[in-house]
Design a protein around this motif. Sequence first.
Motif, PDB file in Angstrom:
ATOM      1  N   GLY A 128      38.376  45.117  34.768  1.00 38.24           N
ATOM      2  CA  GLY A 128      38.315  46.560  34.594  1.00 38.24           C
ATOM      3  C   GLY A 128      38.426  47.280  35.915  1.00 38.24           C
ATOM      4  N   SER A 129      38.483  48.598  35.835  1.00 36.53           N
ATOM      5  CA  SER A 129      38.562  49.420  37.040  1.00 36.53           C
ATOM      6  C   SER A 129      37.758  50.690  36.837  1.00 36.53           C
TER       7      SER A 129
ATOM      8  N   ASP B 151      39.282  45.006  44.499  1.00 39.44           N
ATOM      9  CA  ASP B 151      40.321  45.661  45.290  1.00 39.44           C
ATOM     10  C   ASP B 151      40.031  47.153  45.267  1.00 39.44           C
ATOM     11  N   ILE B 152      40.013  47.769  46.440  1.00 39.79           N
ATOM     12  CA  ILE B 152      39.721  49.191  46.568  1.00 39.79           C
ATOM     13  C   ILE B 152      40.939  49.872  47.189  1.00 39.79           C
ATOM     14  N   THR B 153      41.437  50.935  46.540  1.00 40.64           N
ATOM     15  CA  THR B 153      42.612  51.642  47.042  1.00 40.64           C
ATOM     16  C   THR B 153      42.327  53.146  47.128  1.00 40.64           C
TER      17      THR B 153
ATOM     18  N   THR C  21      39.859  54.141  44.028  1.00 40.77           N
ATOM     19  CA  THR C  21      39.872  53.355  42.797  1.00 40.77           C
ATOM     20  C   THR C  21      39.457  51.922  43.097  1.00 40.77           C
ATOM     21  N   VAL C  22      38.670  51.332  42.194  1.00 44.83           N
ATOM     22  CA  VAL C  22      38.187  49.959  42.358  1.00 44.83           C
ATOM     23  C   VAL C  22      38.600  49.141  41.143  1.00 44.83           C
ATOM     24  N   ASN C  23      39.153  47.941  41.382  1.00 47.43           N
ATOM     25  CA  ASN C  23      39.500  46.984  40.330  1.00 47.43           C
ATOM     26  C   ASN C  23      38.715  45.704  40.552  1.00 47.43           C
ATOM     27  N   VAL C  24      38.166  45.132  39.474  1.00 45.49           N
ATOM     28  CA  VAL C  24      37.389  43.892  39.541  1.00 45.49           C
ATOM     29  C   VAL C  24      38.238  42.756  38.990  1.00 45.49           C
ATOM     30  N   TRP C  25      38.399  41.690  39.801  1.00 41.38           N
ATOM     31  CA  TRP C  25      39.263  40.558  39.442  1.00 41.38           C
ATOM     32  C   TRP C  25      38.520  39.234  39.567  1.00 41.38           C
TER      33      TRP C  25
ATOM     34  N   THR D 183      29.563  48.798  34.880  1.00 42.14           N
ATOM     35  CA  THR D 183      29.063  47.445  34.663  1.00 42.14           C
ATOM     36  C   THR D 183      30.146  46.577  34.039  1.00 42.14           C
ATOM     37  N   PHE D 184      30.253  45.367  34.562  1.00 45.77           N
ATOM     38  CA  PHE D 184      31.232  44.390  34.092  1.00 45.77           C
ATOM     39  C   PHE D 184      30.518  43.067  33.850  1.00 45.77           C
ATOM     40  N   ASN D 185      30.886  42.363  32.785  1.00 46.61           N
ATOM     41  CA  ASN D 185      30.343  41.038  32.528  1.00 46.61           C
ATOM     42  C   ASN D 185      31.272  40.012  33.153  1.00 46.61           C
TER      43      ASN D 185
END
Length: 173
Positions: A101-102, A123-125, A85-89, A111-113
Amino acid sequence: MNFKKTGVALAIAVSALAAGSVQAATVNAGTISGSYSTVFNVAQGVSFADTVNFSIASPSTLTGTAASLKLNFGSLSLLDIAGLTVNVWNNSHPFGTTNFGSFAGGTGSYTFNLPTAGDYHVDITGTATGAFGGTYAVGLQVAAVPEPETYAMLLAGLGVMGAIARRRKQNAA
């Protein structure tokens, strides 16, 4: 003699706890203006929480992918990652306050703006489930979002092209 046995038992218990604990690797990718990718290796049976810190120079669109690099020998899984799982911060890890988002690894690209220039992180878990652990890759691609002035120039250019085409049509008639 009991002291030696107790010491050995304690050492075995500590190493067993360490084997199943969460590993953490942090990579500083610097300023990304195009594409960036990295590969992580994880020991067998270990849950992990890895981080990639990066910066962008202007508001951008981030496209991210993550995938377990699986290796099987017949029905035996040699390398695999479960629950990737990947979360963008925003901000550098661990100071993120806004989650953009994740997404689940291995299920395509997302895609994330990212609205402002500055520091961000992913963060990758997951858990390494292969007989020899697991390997996974993360890819990030940044595309700058055009400034409003760019759109104004585009519209002005289209207007000029339309005027030229109209004039040519009138002169041909």
